[in-house]
Enzyme design. Structure first.
Site, PDB file in Angstrom:
ATOM      1  N   ALA A 152       5.283  -9.720  -2.659  1.00  0.00           N
ATOM      2  CA  ALA A 152       5.395  -8.890  -3.861  1.00  0.00           C
ATOM      3  C   ALA A 152       4.458  -7.706  -3.695  1.00  0.00           C
ATOM      4  CB  ALA A 152       4.993  -9.718  -5.080  1.00  0.00           C
ATOM      5  N   GLY A 200       6.136 -13.403  -1.365  1.00  0.00           N
ATOM      6  CA  GLY A 200       7.507 -13.136  -1.787  1.00  0.00           C
ATOM      7  C   GLY A 200       8.427 -12.865  -0.608  1.00  0.00           C
ATOM      8  N   GLU A 210       9.561 -16.111   0.509  1.00  0.00           N
ATOM      9  CA  GLU A 210      10.454 -16.629  -0.541  1.00  0.00           C
ATOM     10  C   GLU A 210      11.841 -16.004  -0.426  1.00  0.00           C
ATOM     11  OE1 GLU A 210       7.447 -15.745  -3.533  1.00  0.00           O
ATOM     12  OE2 GLU A 210       7.506 -17.835  -4.158  1.00  0.00           O
ATOM     13  N   GLU A 242      -0.572 -16.492  -1.296  1.00  0.00           N
ATOM     14  CA  GLU A 242      -0.883 -16.077  -2.672  1.00  0.00           C
ATOM     15  C   GLU A 242      -2.225 -16.608  -3.166  1.00  0.00           C
ATOM     16  OE1 GLU A 242       2.047 -17.115  -1.589  1.00  0.00           O
ATOM     17  OE2 GLU A 242       3.687 -16.024  -2.545  1.00  0.00           O
TER      18      GLU A 242
HETATM   19  N1  3HC Z   1       1.572  -5.108  -1.747  1.00  0.00           N
HETATM   20  C1  3HC Z   1       1.120  -3.832  -1.795  1.00  0.00           C
HETATM   21  N2  3HC Z   1       0.453  -3.250  -0.791  1.00  0.00           N
HETATM   22  C2  3HC Z   1       0.227  -3.994   0.301  1.00  0.00           C
HETATM   23  C3  3HC Z   1       0.651  -5.322   0.418  1.00  0.00           C
HETATM   24  C4  3HC Z   1       1.370  -5.884  -0.668  1.00  0.00           C
HETATM   25  N3  3HC Z   1       1.853  -7.138  -0.643  1.00  0.00           N
HETATM   26  N4  3HC Z   1       0.277  -5.810   1.611  1.00  0.00           N
HETATM   27  C5  3HC Z   1      -0.373  -4.802   2.239  1.00  0.00           C
HETATM   28  N5  3HC Z   1      -0.401  -3.711   1.450  1.00  0.00           N
HETATM   29  C6  3HC Z   1      -0.956  -2.385   1.766  1.00  0.00           C
HETATM   30  C7  3HC Z   1      -2.440  -2.403   2.024  1.00  0.00           C
HETATM   31  O1  3HC Z   1      -3.166  -2.269   0.825  1.00  0.00           O
HETATM   32  C8  3HC Z   1      -2.621  -1.219   2.942  1.00  0.00           C
HETATM   33  O2  3HC Z   1      -2.595  -0.060   2.141  1.00  0.00           O
HETATM   34  P1  3HC Z   1      -3.471   1.224   2.538  1.00  0.00           P
HETATM   35  O3  3HC Z   1      -2.998   1.633   3.893  1.00  0.00           O
HETATM   36  O4  3HC Z   1      -3.196   2.185   1.459  1.00  0.00           O
HETATM   37  O5  3HC Z   1      -4.893   0.763   2.554  1.00  0.00           O
HETATM   38  C9  3HC Z   1      -1.331  -1.228   3.771  1.00  0.00           C
HETATM   39  O6  3HC Z   1      -0.394  -1.995   3.014  1.00  0.00           O
HETATM   40  C10 3HC Z   1      -1.471  -1.871   5.141  1.00  0.00           C
HETATM   41  O7  3HC Z   1      -2.067  -3.150   4.964  1.00  0.00           O
HETATM   42  P2  3HC Z   1      -3.207  -3.675   5.955  1.00  0.00           P
HETATM   43  O8  3HC Z   1      -4.247  -2.624   6.127  1.00  0.00           O
HETATM   44  O9  3HC Z   1      -3.632  -4.996   5.443  1.00  0.00           O
HETATM   45  O10 3HC Z   1      -2.382  -3.792   7.299  1.00  0.00           O
HETATM   46  P3  3HC Z   1      -2.410  -4.928   8.406  1.00  0.00           P
HETATM   47  O11 3HC Z   1      -1.402  -4.522   9.390  1.00  0.00           O
HETATM   48  O12 3HC Z   1      -3.809  -5.186   8.834  1.00  0.00           O
HETATM   49  O13 3HC Z   1      -1.927  -6.274   7.672  1.00  0.00           O
HETATM   50  C11 3HC Z   1      -0.514  -7.686   6.333  1.00  0.00           C
HETATM   51  C12 3HC Z   1      -0.640  -6.386   7.167  1.00  0.00           C
HETATM   52  C13 3HC Z   1      -0.731  -8.902   7.224  1.00  0.00           C
HETATM   53  C14 3HC Z   1       0.853  -7.724   5.722  1.00  0.00           C
HETATM   54  C15 3HC Z   1      -1.593  -7.687   5.230  1.00  0.00           C
HETATM   55  O14 3HC Z   1      -1.576  -6.448   4.570  1.00  0.00           O
HETATM   56  C16 3HC Z   1      -1.456  -8.751   4.196  1.00  0.00           C
HETATM   57  O15 3HC Z   1      -1.815  -9.878   4.427  1.00  0.00           O
HETATM   58  N6  3HC Z   1      -0.954  -8.390   2.994  1.00  0.00           N
HETATM   59  C17 3HC Z   1      -0.926  -9.249   1.853  1.00  0.00           C
HETATM   60  C18 3HC Z   1       0.130 -10.288   1.948  1.00  0.00           C
HETATM   61  C19 3HC Z   1       0.150 -11.122   0.694  1.00  0.00           C
HETATM   62  O16 3HC Z   1      -0.852 -11.535   0.166  1.00  0.00           O
HETATM   63  N7  3HC Z   1       1.354 -11.379   0.190  1.00  0.00           N
HETATM   64  C20 3HC Z   1       1.530 -12.102  -0.992  1.00  0.00           C
HETATM   65  C21 3HC Z   1       1.610 -11.170  -2.160  1.00  0.00           C
HETATM   66  S1  3HC Z   1       1.726 -12.025  -3.703  1.00  0.00           S
HETATM   67  C22 3HC Z   1       3.337 -12.532  -3.777  1.00  0.00           C
HETATM   68  O17 3HC Z   1       4.087 -12.278  -2.882  1.00  0.00           O
HETATM   69  C23 3HC Z   1       3.722 -13.276  -4.997  1.00  0.00           C
HETATM   70  C24 3HC Z   1       5.085 -13.847  -4.856  1.00  0.00           C
HETATM   71  O18 3HC Z   1       4.978 -15.216  -4.619  1.00  0.00           O
HETATM   72  C25 3HC Z   1       5.890 -13.589  -6.073  1.00  0.00           C
END
Ligand code: 3HC
Ligand code: NAI
Length: 707
Positions: free
Chosen positions: A63, A106, A109, A129
């Site tokens: 998400a 997500g 998912e 998450e």
């Molecule tokens: N939403 C919005 N922005 C995101 C994002 C997300 N899910 N994931 C990464 N970004 C953004 C970062 O903030 C960063 O932005 P910036 O360049 O402006 O600083 C950019 O994307 C690149 O991210 P990273 O610097 O972290 O890049 P990496 O290549 O090192 O890592 C990644 C990529 C492994 C995908 C890492 O960003 C990550 O782990 N992201 C989070 C994943 C996550 O937690 N997902 C779950 C979200 S909650 C959810 O999905 C709820 C659902 O169940 C409904």
């Protein structure tokens, strides 16, 4: 249709591409785009099957995390991914999810709502998450146990660690690993399965019946121990457990209830803030993104002691050849033996192979002279903490290093400008303050001297990332960000024991607050003699008549240096477990009596406020002085380097949650009681509190102004 989702046809296969840089998050418009594309593809008679793939470096990272704050503020409707996922699953044409990079949150998912999943080697799937204080919120806790089995689903949802491609295949999360081009492979796979009956994940229940109830109890135990104070991992376990006793629809409702509880918690806000904070700290307002950085291909470290050894490992781990110099064969052998022992322990734990260890060891060149240092792109000094020695070493390396070589010091307290003055190139000198153990701790404080060039700073920040550190830029002052703030925090912990709190209650109260360890336990671990030596060196800077902590020095005079001598504030048994020490208690009594300190019972609330508000007030001072760029930089330092609980966001975020007016009122109360020399409220704290503002708001203004 939304631009971020594209539908195309490769003969009989429809290809849906998510193109929402940087990580294909499910931002507004993306789910709607997927839904419309799936519908259009299934209505197209020429289409036999559908492939869904991500453009760029990843499948779908989840998400859009930026949206959560807007949802809880009521600015956006809550995400509704369930109907989209049901529609994918109910599609008349089989949907193949083609995964590269990450299918996280997500993203996984979405993938699980497809009928098949293919993946490239090196890709990962996960439900991270919980790291944001959430649980999967779009059926992840219900579909994952149906694919991977209950035990693995519990582990993945409760602890958030990703699973690599091969393991995902073995677990049944994906159906095939594709070598070579993913899209071509996925299309070929789609042709193979087209026409076969496609199974809906939500209707698969063969793995649900195998649930052993002990799995939940043991996961809850682990969560309580390793995710202390955090409800999200327990909620994730509850949600997966629901899958074993409820229908899919009811399970999803239970998941949604738990998800929303987590979403509206302060913990989730704090962890999301910490997630973005880690990324914000790499952005330096006066250093544009395109600032030229030096190419770092080889490194050299001076000193193979506690820190030098760990720093050397960081370079070798990143594949950068590194020379390491010592003054005696003995010290060199000891340093290298420690490195070898640390690597061997990692091999033993299965973190990497013996071959990988051998490769890393081969990158390290132990030596007793400066041979080859003239080739190094960076030299990191990690000798004893003493200005005269540091200056001598910097003068020596200045004479041999090439002009483009960065000269970094790992000093934890000394003035970077004075160190730089020993060279003819202060613009190349910078602090690289690693934390102990340097091969493990994620924080790197990059300390900017007054002459340090922008290129050297840009290189250091980028290098930090290569070394897998979180690099935070700090200004030059005694203790920089982290240790400068720690001083009043430790001071208050000691004052509290002099005033009547026990060592155990101070440690326990702050541990219960969420810190990894209590402050007196940290001092015992680090060694009380370190501070003792520093205090002696800086005694001339102390203002006469201002109260100083007395107990630590008295313990040192008794040869009680902490864990290393088995005794400090506490006694330590053979397993390094702390025990109350009646001798320390008696010493504290005596010290307090001699100093005329009135001892009284002290409530946990006062322990938290005295220690935390001393830390926060100092943070506000150094923020106002520009030593830290933003409050979030301080928070990232504390969460990654000092064991501050991430789920409280960091000290400055915590202050915002308390309310800066309340923090200020308490600081003023302590000032009235303990004097202005110790408790003078920082002007920035006063300014923000009086204006009803927050540190986060202050950051935002700064970020906007520099944009
Ligand atoms: N939403 C919005 N922005 C995101 C994002 C997300 N899910 N994931 C990464 N970004 C953004 C970062 O903030 C960063 O932005 P910036 O360049 O402006 O600083 C950019 O994307 C690149 O991210 P990273 O610097 O972290 O890049 P990496 O290549 O090192 O890592 C990644 C990529 C492994 C995908 C890492 O960003 C990550 O782990 N992201 C989070 C994943 C996550 O937690 N997902 C779950 C979200 S909650 C959810 O999905 C709820 C659902 O169940 C409904
Ligand atoms: P240490 O005592 O473990 O190691 C210092 C090493 O430097 C010794 O092995 C010594 O033989 C070697 N050395 C001294 N002079 C040398 C020279 N001229 N050439 C080559 N080697 C030389 O000390 P430690 O703990 O590793 O500290 C090193 C630096 O790191 C200090 O500046 C300290 O303040 C800083 N630091 C220490 C932290 C810690 O927790 N120990 C944390 C962060 C920074």
């Amino acid at each position: 249709m939304n631009d971020s989702v594209k539908l195309a046809r490769r003969e009989d296969i429809a290809v849906i591409t998510i193109d929402n840089p940087p990580v294909n998050a499910l931002s507004p418009g993306v789910p709607e785009g997927i839904l419309a594309s799936v519908k259009a593809a299934s209505e197209d008679p020429a289409v036999k099957a559908v492939v869904l793939i991500g453009a760029g470096s990843t499948f779908i990272a989840g998400a859009d995390i930026r949206e959560f704050g807007k949802m809880t503020a009521g600015e956006r409707p809550r995400i509704a991914l369930y109907p989209m996922l049901l529609a994918i699953e109910d599609s008349a044409k089989p949907v193949v999810m083609a995964i590269h990079g990450q299918a996280f949150g997500g993203g996984l998912e979405v993938a699980m709502a497809g009928h098949y999943r293919v993946i490239v080697p090196g890709a990962q799937v996960g439900q991270p998450e919980v790291k944001l204080g959430l649980i999967p919120g779009a059926g992840g806790t219900q579909r994952l146990p149906r694919l991977a089995g209950v035990a693995k689903a519990v582990e993945m949802c409760a602890f958030g660690e990703p699973v690599a491609a091969q393991e995902a295949l073995a677990l049944g999360i994906v159906d095939r690993v594709i070598e070579g081009d993913l899209l071509n492979g996925a299309i070929a796979f789609a042709r193979e399965i087209a026409g076969r009956p496609a199974r809906k994940t939500r209707e698969r229940d063969e793995k649900l019946g195998q649930a052993d109830p002990a799995v939940f109890a043991s996961a809850r135990d682990t969560a309580r121990k390793t995710r202390r104070g955090q409800p999200a991992p327990l909620a994730a376990i509850d949600a997966v457990e629901a899958a074993t006793r409820l229908s899919f629809e009811e399970g999803c409702q239970e998941e949604a209830r738990l998800f929303h509880e987590c979403l509206f918690s302060i913990q989730s806000k704090a962890l999301i803030y910490a997630f973005f904070g880690e990324r914000t700290v790499s952005k330096i307002p006066d250093i544009p993104k395109d600032t030229k950085a030096y190419d770092i291909r080889s490194a050299a470290v001076i000193g193979a002691g506690t820190m030098g050894g760990g720093i050397t490992m960081n370079y070798a781990n990143a594949g950068i050849p590194v020379r390491v110099k010592e003054t005696s064969q003995d010290a060199l052998d000891r340093g290298i033996a420690t490195i070898r022992k640390n690597y061997a322990a990692s091999v033993q734990k299965g973190r990497f192979s013996q071959a990988a260890m051998d490769e890393r060891m081969a990158l390290i060149r132990p030596q007793l002279n400066y041979d080859g240092f003239d080739q190094a792109d960076i030299i990191v000094e990690a000798v004893f903490e003493g200005m005269a020695l540091k200056k001598q070493v910097f003068a020596e390396i200045d004479a041999i290093a090439k002009s483009s070589c960065i000269l970094a010091s790992n000093t934890s307290t000394l003035d970077i400008d004075e160190i730089a003055s020993a060279t003819k190139r202060p613009q190349m000198v910078i602090g690289h303050h690693f934390f102990s153990p340097a091969n493990v701790m994620r924080l790197l404080e990059v300390v900017r001297g007054k002459a340090t060039s922008k290129e050297v700073i840009a290189t250091s920040m980028a290098l930090g990332k290569r070394l897998k550190k979180v690099a935070v830029l700090a200004g030059n002052c005694r203790g920089f960000i982290g240790n400068r703030m720690l001083a009043p925090y430790f001071r208050e912990a000691q004052f509290l024991i002099e005033e009547g709190a026990s060592v155990e209650s101070v440690n326990r109260t702050l541990y219960d607050f969420g810190w990894a360890m209590g402050p007196l336990a940290v001092s015992d671990l680090a060694g009380l003699d370190v501070g003792w030596r520093i205090r002696k060196e800086f005694q001339h800077l102390e203002k006469p008549g201002v109260r100083v902590p007395l107990v630590a020095d008295r313990l040192c005079e008794m040869g009680r240096f902490g864990q290393k001598t088995g005794r400090g504030f506490s006694r330590y048994d053979e397993n390094r477990r702390p025990l109350p020490d009646p001798e320390t208690a008696a010493l504290i009594d005596e010290v307090a009596r001699e100093a005329g300190i009135h001892r009284r019972p002290i409530a946990p609330e006062e322990i938290v406020d005295r220690c935390l508000f001393a830390l926060i007030n100092e943070g506000a001072w150094l923020l106002g002085e520009g030593i830290a760029l933003r409050a979030v930089d301080i928070d990232v330092v504390y969460v990654n380097g000092y064991g501050f609980p991430a789920w409280r966001g960091g000290p400055m975020f915590y202050a915002d949650t308390v309310g800066l007016d309340k923090v200020l009122a308490r600081v003023e109360e302590f000032e009235a009681r303990h004097g202005s020399d110790l408790w003078s409220p920082a002007p920035l704290l006063q300014q923000l509190a009086r204006a009803g503002q927050t540190f986060a708001g202050y950051d935002k203004r700064g970020i906007e102004a520099s944009a």
